[in-house]
Design a protein around this motif. Structure first.
Motif, PDB file in Angstrom:
ATOM      1  N   THR A  37       0.839  -1.227  -0.074  1.00  0.00           N
ATOM      2  CA  THR A  37      -0.150  -0.111  -0.097  1.00  0.00           C
ATOM      3  C   THR A  37       0.862   1.252   0.104  1.00  0.00           C
ATOM      4  O   THR A  37       1.996   1.191   0.369  1.00  0.00           O
ATOM      5  N   GLY A  38       0.227   2.384  -0.206  1.00  0.00           N
ATOM      6  CA  GLY A  38       1.176   3.903  -0.281  1.00  0.00           C
ATOM      7  C   GLY A  38       0.815   4.577  -1.503  1.00  0.00           C
ATOM      8  O   GLY A  38       1.249   5.692  -1.314  1.00  0.00           O
ATOM      9  N   GLY A  39       0.567   3.992  -2.582  1.00  0.00           N
ATOM     10  CA  GLY A  39       0.302   4.890  -3.775  1.00  0.00           C
ATOM     11  C   GLY A  39       1.748   5.527  -3.929  1.00  0.00           C
ATOM     12  O   GLY A  39       2.811   5.213  -3.910  1.00  0.00           O
ATOM     13  N   ASN A  40       1.305   6.919  -4.681  1.00  0.00           N
ATOM     14  CA  ASN A  40       2.497   7.697  -4.923  1.00  0.00           C
ATOM     15  C   ASN A  40       3.271   8.382  -3.715  1.00  0.00           C
ATOM     16  O   ASN A  40       4.323   8.821  -3.988  1.00  0.00           O
ATOM     17  N   VAL A  41       2.623   8.431  -2.692  1.00  0.00           N
ATOM     18  CA  VAL A  41       3.324   9.224  -1.248  1.00  0.00           C
ATOM     19  C   VAL A  41       4.528   8.518  -1.013  1.00  0.00           C
ATOM     20  O   VAL A  41       5.323   9.221  -0.329  1.00  0.00           O
ATOM     21  N   LYS A  42       4.481   7.380  -1.266  1.00  0.00           N
ATOM     22  CA  LYS A  42       5.842   6.416  -0.782  1.00  0.00           C
ATOM     23  C   LYS A  42       7.064   6.990  -1.630  1.00  0.00           C
ATOM     24  O   LYS A  42       8.170   6.461  -1.273  1.00  0.00           O
ATOM     25  N   ASN A  43       7.053   7.519  -2.615  1.00  0.00           N
ATOM     26  CA  ASN A  43       7.928   8.322  -3.258  1.00  0.00           C
ATOM     27  C   ASN A  43       8.835   9.450  -2.688  1.00  0.00           C
ATOM     28  O   ASN A  43       9.825   9.836  -3.000  1.00  0.00           O
ATOM     29  N   TRP A  44       8.035  10.044  -1.505  1.00  0.00           N
ATOM     30  CA  TRP A  44       8.326  11.601  -1.258  1.00  0.00           C
ATOM     31  C   TRP A  44       9.123  11.122   0.107  1.00  0.00           C
ATOM     32  O   TRP A  44       8.748  10.442   1.042  1.00  0.00           O
ATOM     33  N   VAL A  45      10.070  12.089   0.392  1.00  0.00           N
ATOM     34  CA  VAL A  45      10.734  11.887   1.713  1.00  0.00           C
ATOM     35  C   VAL A  45      10.488  13.111   2.675  1.00  0.00           C
ATOM     36  O   VAL A  45      10.029  13.048   3.612  1.00  0.00           O
ATOM     37  N   LYS A  46      10.152  14.475   2.088  1.00  0.00           N
ATOM     38  CA  LYS A  46       9.593  15.614   2.841  1.00  0.00           C
ATOM     39  C   LYS A  46       8.690  16.191   1.957  1.00  0.00           C
ATOM     40  O   LYS A  46       8.498  16.036   0.985  1.00  0.00           O
ATOM     41  N   LEU A  47       7.621  16.607   2.939  1.00  0.00           N
ATOM     42  CA  LEU A  47       6.339  17.487   1.783  1.00  0.00           C
ATOM     43  C   LEU A  47       6.373  18.720   2.342  1.00  0.00           C
ATOM     44  O   LEU A  47       6.743  19.402   3.405  1.00  0.00           O
ATOM     45  N   PHE A  48       5.847  19.412   0.982  1.00  0.00           N
ATOM     46  CA  PHE A  48       5.648  20.837   1.253  1.00  0.00           C
ATOM     47  C   PHE A  48       4.578  21.146   1.846  1.00  0.00           C
ATOM     48  O   PHE A  48       3.832  20.270   2.044  1.00  0.00           O
ATOM     49  N   PRO A  49       4.252  22.379   2.369  1.00  0.00           N
ATOM     50  CA  PRO A  49       5.519  23.480   2.607  1.00  0.00           C
ATOM     51  C   PRO A  49       6.107  23.461   3.684  1.00  0.00           C
ATOM     52  O   PRO A  49       7.044  24.475   3.779  1.00  0.00           O
ATOM     53  N   ASP A  50       5.993  22.862   4.802  1.00  0.00           N
ATOM     54  CA  ASP A  50       6.749  22.748   6.019  1.00  0.00           C
ATOM     55  C   ASP A  50       7.519  21.584   6.198  1.00  0.00           C
ATOM     56  O   ASP A  50       8.062  21.393   7.193  1.00  0.00           O
ATOM     57  N   GLY A 168      -0.671  16.756 -25.191  1.00  0.00           N
ATOM     58  CA  GLY A 168      -2.054  16.615 -24.998  1.00  0.00           C
ATOM     59  C   GLY A 168      -2.377  16.631 -23.436  1.00  0.00           C
ATOM     60  O   GLY A 168      -3.826  16.651 -23.242  1.00  0.00           O
ATOM     61  N   ASN A 169      -1.649  17.595 -22.833  1.00  0.00           N
ATOM     62  CA  ASN A 169      -2.104  17.670 -21.286  1.00  0.00           C
ATOM     63  C   ASN A 169      -2.084  19.144 -21.066  1.00  0.00           C
ATOM     64  O   ASN A 169      -1.178  19.944 -20.886  1.00  0.00           O
ATOM     65  N   ASN A 170      -3.334  19.963 -21.396  1.00  0.00           N
ATOM     66  CA  ASN A 170      -3.183  21.323 -20.997  1.00  0.00           C
ATOM     67  C   ASN A 170      -3.563  21.475 -19.731  1.00  0.00           C
ATOM     68  O   ASN A 170      -3.436  22.952 -19.497  1.00  0.00           O
ATOM     69  N   TYR A 171      -3.782  20.864 -18.842  1.00  0.00           N
ATOM     70  CA  TYR A 171      -4.175  21.131 -17.574  1.00  0.00           C
ATOM     71  C   TYR A 171      -2.934  21.515 -16.578  1.00  0.00           C
ATOM     72  O   TYR A 171      -1.741  20.978 -17.087  1.00  0.00           O
ATOM     73  N   CYS A 172      -2.965  22.046 -15.576  1.00  0.00           N
ATOM     74  CA  CYS A 172      -1.937  22.199 -14.488  1.00  0.00           C
ATOM     75  C   CYS A 172      -2.068  21.068 -13.537  1.00  0.00           C
ATOM     76  O   CYS A 172      -2.974  20.660 -12.904  1.00  0.00           O
ATOM     77  N   SER A 173      -0.761  20.466 -13.023  1.00  0.00           N
ATOM     78  CA  SER A 173      -0.687  19.466 -12.141  1.00  0.00           C
ATOM     79  C   SER A 173      -0.665  20.260 -10.841  1.00  0.00           C
ATOM     80  O   SER A 173      -0.680  19.356  -9.890  1.00  0.00           O
ATOM     81  N   ARG A 174      -0.401  21.324 -10.647  1.00  0.00           N
ATOM     82  CA  ARG A 174      -0.735  21.834  -9.204  1.00  0.00           C
ATOM     83  C   ARG A 174       0.300  21.816  -8.176  1.00  0.00           C
ATOM     84  O   ARG A 174       0.452  22.725  -7.380  1.00  0.00           O
ATOM     85  N   VAL A 175       1.165  20.706  -8.344  1.00  0.00           N
ATOM     86  CA  VAL A 175       2.038  20.329  -7.279  1.00  0.00           C
ATOM     87  C   VAL A 175       3.468  20.856  -7.504  1.00  0.00           C
ATOM     88  O   VAL A 175       4.210  20.837  -6.864  1.00  0.00           O
ATOM     89  N   CYS A 176       3.544  20.833  -8.988  1.00  0.00           N
ATOM     90  CA  CYS A 176       4.944  21.094  -9.476  1.00  0.00           C
ATOM     91  C   CYS A 176       5.707  22.346  -9.069  1.00  0.00           C
ATOM     92  O   CYS A 176       6.875  22.250  -8.490  1.00  0.00           O
ATOM     93  N   CYS A 177       4.969  23.566  -8.946  1.00  0.00           N
ATOM     94  CA  CYS A 177       5.652  24.721  -8.716  1.00  0.00           C
ATOM     95  C   CYS A 177       6.357  24.833  -7.328  1.00  0.00           C
ATOM     96  O   CYS A 177       7.458  24.928  -6.988  1.00  0.00           O
ATOM     97  N   ILE A 178       5.316  24.428  -6.393  1.00  0.00           N
ATOM     98  CA  ILE A 178       5.890  24.379  -4.977  1.00  0.00           C
ATOM     99  C   ILE A 178       6.803  23.238  -4.623  1.00  0.00           C
ATOM    100  O   ILE A 178       7.683  23.531  -3.834  1.00  0.00           O
ATOM    101  N   ASN A 179       6.739  22.213  -5.375  1.00  0.00           N
ATOM    102  CA  ASN A 179       7.779  21.122  -5.129  1.00  0.00           C
ATOM    103  C   ASN A 179       8.898  21.349  -5.778  1.00  0.00           C
ATOM    104  O   ASN A 179       9.990  21.090  -5.174  1.00  0.00           O
ATOM    105  N   VAL A 181      10.276  24.595  -5.764  1.00  0.00           N
ATOM    106  CA  VAL A 181      10.881  25.187  -4.405  1.00  0.00           C
ATOM    107  C   VAL A 181      11.422  24.612  -3.403  1.00  0.00           C
ATOM    108  O   VAL A 181      12.385  24.949  -3.164  1.00  0.00           O
ATOM    109  N   LYS A 182      10.640  23.626  -3.026  1.00  0.00           N
ATOM    110  CA  LYS A 182      10.955  22.659  -1.821  1.00  0.00           C
ATOM    111  C   LYS A 182      12.169  21.858  -2.336  1.00  0.00           C
ATOM    112  O   LYS A 182      13.384  21.963  -1.400  1.00  0.00           O
ATOM    113  N   GLN A 183      12.363  21.293  -3.331  1.00  0.00           N
ATOM    114  CA  GLN A 183      13.566  20.559  -3.946  1.00  0.00           C
ATOM    115  C   GLN A 183      14.801  21.537  -4.115  1.00  0.00           C
ATOM    116  O   GLN A 183      15.864  21.103  -3.616  1.00  0.00           O
ATOM    117  N   ALA A 184      14.489  22.608  -4.503  1.00  0.00           N
ATOM    118  CA  ALA A 184      15.608  23.798  -4.581  1.00  0.00           C
ATOM    119  C   ALA A 184      16.164  24.018  -3.129  1.00  0.00           C
ATOM    120  O   ALA A 184      17.461  24.258  -3.049  1.00  0.00           O
TER     121      ALA A 184
END
Length: 337
Positions: A37-50, A168-179, A181-184
């Protein structure tokens, strides 16, 4: 209540909804295609914004699956979902059938495949990685190039696979910008004397504390932000990465060589989301599952007993996904009554 609910997908949405239903006396069968179990969240070490520990968040969500009303089955890929005589039947790849009074589709998203953007050199040149691979590299507390050195200059590129007509993806994925910043910031913490550049179309800092983190990245960590998209990335003879772009604020072309390029990959509907949504006539734009209504029926579909939660509908952050899963569980309980 004796009714049983079938939940497809044991990521954040599926796990949270299962826990809420189980606490209210409803038996849940949770099916997950992966081995855990865990889905995609298991790929992350720290979460934005804190910079909260992703492991702590995972423990808080998935420890609740130990409830006696929850049956978890991993390694199960549902390839057929249909209503039969008022009951919902799911069939897996071995032909096993699972029956329930209601179904929650929580089959989530998958990261955009950066190989589809050949001009960015992913999979062709050394030291071009995705944001997910960046997380894996920093998990051990170090970030190294293929030559075994800490990158002294690094670039992050937003909107890879999002807001892109070519794929073919015109939508915004919403998390990339802040992510980005976090990774930088994480890079600067690992390599204090390094240079970090973030390339962006426009920065969408709409969440709580997002704007503050963006400002902090510049004031405290000297992260450089360049408005413009990278048109081409290629390898150099010394295995660095040469970037061609345009600074759209000045209108001037830009060429820069970095030790590493990080592609901030967006969200796409998972294969399971696309398949099961098509089978049940709820496939929406871009392959995401379509809810019955944006405002008053966002967890419901046009079919009785079939509900939706999380990123199978559209890109969401983890807090939004948790809230959406709780909303879906309430809708399911009302339906079972």
């Amino acid at each position: 209540m004796e009714q049983k609910v079938l939940i497809i997908g044991a990521g954040v949405a599926g796990a949270e909804a299962a826990a809420q239903l189980a606490e209210n006396g409803i038996r849940v069968c949770l099916l997950e295609k992966s081995a855990e179990t865990g889905g995609n969240v298991k790929n992350w070490v720290k979460l934005f914004p804190d910079f909260t520990s992703a492991q702590d968040v995972r423990n808080g969500i998935f420890d609740k699956l130990k409830h006696p009303n929850i049956e978890v089955r991993t390694g199960v890929t549902v390839h057929k979902l249909a209503e039969e005589n008022g009951q919902w039947i799911a069939e897996d790849q071995q032909g096993n059938r699972y029956e329930a009074s209601a179904v929650l589709l929580a089959s989530g998203f998958e990261p955009f495949d950066a190989n589809r953007k050949e001009e960015l050199g992913y999979g062709i040149y050394d030291n071009i990685i995705t944001s997910i691979e960046f997380e894996k590299a920093t998990k051990a507390g170090q970030l190294l190039t293929t030559q075994g050195n800490a990158p002294k200059r690094i670039a992050f590129l937003n909107c890879v696979g999002s807001r892109d007509e070519k794929v073919g993806n015109n939508y915004c994925s919403r998390v990339c910008c802040i992510n980005a910043v976090k990774q930088a910031i994480e890079y600067k913490e690992l390599v204090p004397d390094g240079e970090a550049y973030v390339f962006y179309m426009d920065l969408r800092m709409s969440g709580q504390c997002y704007e503050e983190l963006y400002r902090r990245s510049q004031q405290d960590f000297s992260v450089n932000f360049i408005r413009g998209r990278i048109s081409e990335a290629s390898g150099t003879i010394d295995k660095r990465v040469q970037i061609k772009a345009e600074d759209t604020l000045t209108g001037l072309p830009l060429k820069i060589t970095v030790d590493m390029l990080v592609l901030m990959v967006g969200m796409e509907p998972s294969e399971g989301t696309r398949l099961l949504a098509r089978q049940n006539g709820i496939a929406g734009e871009y392959g995401f599952a379509q809810a019955a209504g944006t405002f008053l029926a966002d967890n419901q579909t046009g079919k009785q007993g079939l509900f939706l939660a999380g990123t199978c509908k559209r890109p969401l952050t983890i807090p939004e996904t948790l809230a959406d899963a709780r909303s879906a569980s309430l809708q399911i309980m009302e339906y079972l009554k």
